[in-house]
Write a protein that holds these residues in place. Structure first.
Motif, short mmCIF file in Angstrom:
data_model
loop_
_atom_site.label_atom_id
_atom_site.label_comp_id
_atom_site.label_asym_id
_atom_site.label_seq_id
_atom_site.Cartn_x
_atom_site.Cartn_y
_atom_site.Cartn_z
N VAL A 148 47.47 77.57 -0.94
CA VAL A 148 46.35 77.01 -1.70
C VAL A 148 45.43 76.20 -0.79
CG1 VAL A 148 45.71 75.40 -3.54
CG2 VAL A 148 47.59 77.01 -3.89
N THR A 149 46.02 75.36 0.06
CA THR A 149 45.23 74.50 0.94
C THR A 149 44.35 75.31 1.87
OG1 THR A 149 46.93 72.77 0.87
CG2 THR A 149 45.35 72.70 2.68
N PHE A 150 44.93 76.31 2.53
CA PHE A 150 44.15 77.07 3.50
C PHE A 150 43.27 78.13 2.84
CE2 PHE A 150 46.77 74.83 6.40
CZ PHE A 150 46.05 74.80 7.58
N SER A 151 43.55 78.48 1.60
CA SER A 151 42.60 79.31 0.86
C SER A 151 41.35 78.50 0.54
CB SER A 151 43.25 79.83 -0.43
OG SER A 151 44.29 80.75 -0.15
N LEU A 152 41.52 77.24 0.20
CA LEU A 152 40.36 76.35 0.02
C LEU A 152 39.58 76.21 1.32
CD1 LEU A 152 41.82 73.49 -2.23
CD2 LEU A 152 39.82 74.91 -2.77
N PHE A 153 40.31 76.06 2.42
CA PHE A 153 39.66 75.96 3.72
C PHE A 153 38.89 77.24 4.04
CE2 PHE A 153 40.14 75.86 8.52
CZ PHE A 153 39.11 74.95 8.70
N CYS A 237 39.86 69.36 1.74
CA CYS A 237 39.27 70.65 1.40
C CYS A 237 38.66 70.62 0.00
CB CYS A 237 40.31 71.76 1.50
SG CYS A 237 40.81 72.18 3.18
N MET A 238 39.34 69.99 -0.94
CA MET A 238 38.80 69.87 -2.29
C MET A 238 37.51 69.06 -2.29
SD MET A 238 42.38 69.21 -4.37
CE MET A 238 41.55 68.94 -5.94
#
Length: 253
Positions: A148-153, A237-238
């Protein structure tokens, strides 16, 4: 919450994965399997264990994390870049759907694809080297949180990029080197004091360390610190995505 809009974006992005199975699934799985064969079997058979774990098993979390980071970024960045490239992003803006729902659709699909790929690679690694997972719930938690974190990135990169070349700059020139230098193939405790201290400034170290701990109960840094650094990057990222939609950065021009 416009669930129909989220579902439409999510299913469209998942359908793209089915159309490109060779590129999105077969290619990364094959390349990772080659890493396991070369490093795990050929080189690993001539190396001593690390922290009581055989070398072939030791590199499994690092290799899965390497693929997870690059694929999460690639899936999310390409997913949002194409609507900008073709101009269909304006149709999305005119639809009764908020930016939160847009992000949920694109990032949710990218994270899902990355998690599925991670599961496939985990099964593939099991065929190459024997290993155990001491904390399966923590392993799943790190897998999901990282995806999830790197998809946001990757979503941010897809907005920032103004050409196909820029989509590959960050994954190839920054993320991949940081992953290789972040303990994928070794423990940073093996480094001289100066280089070990320098490695602690590499954020990928905390991701790989926490993920490896969920497998074998050994880590280069503490679990709370690994979770904290991952959560911090998620929050950043958010905040970046929120700023993009508030200002319309590269979305309205």
């Amino acid at each position: 919450m416009n669930l129909y809009g989220i579902r439409a974006i999510y299913l469209f992005e998942m359908a793209r994965m089915r159309r490109t199975l060779m590129q999105s699934v077969a290619s990364p799985v094959l390349s990772t399997a080659l890493y396991f064969v070369v490093f795990g079997s050929a080189i690993g058979s001539h190396m001593v264990s690390i922290d009581g774990v055989s070398y072939g098993a030791f590199i499994v979390p690092g290799m899965i994390m390497l693929a997870l980071l690059t694929q999460s970024i690639s899936n999310a960045s390409f997913g949002i870049y194409m609507p900008r490239f073709t101009g269909t992003i304006y149709e999305i803006h005119s639809a009764p759907i908020s930016y939160v729902e847009i992000v949920l659709g694109y990032v949710g699909a990218a994270a899902t694809k990355s998690i599925l790929l991670g599961a496939i690679m985990l099964a593939t690694a099991r065929l190459c080297v024997p290993f155990q997972i001491e904390h399966p719930l923590w392993m799943v938690a790190f897998l999901v949180l990282t995806a999830v974190t790197f998809s946001l990135f990757g979503f941010i990169i897809g907005i920032w990029a103004d050409g196909f070349e820029k989509l590959q700059i960050v994954p190839l020139m920054i993320v991949t080197p940081l992953t290789f230098l972040g303990g994928s193939f070794y423990s940073i405790d093996m480094l001289p004091p100066f280089w070990r201290t320098l490695s602690l400034f590499n954020p990928v170290v905390y991701l790989i360390s926490g993920f490896r701990w969920s497998f074998y109960g050994v880590a280069d840094v503490g679990l709370p610190l690994s979770l904290g650094m991952t959560a911090l990057f998620l929050v950043l990222c958010m905040a970046g995505v929120r700023w993009i939609f508030r200002t319309g950065y590269r979305l309205k021009s």
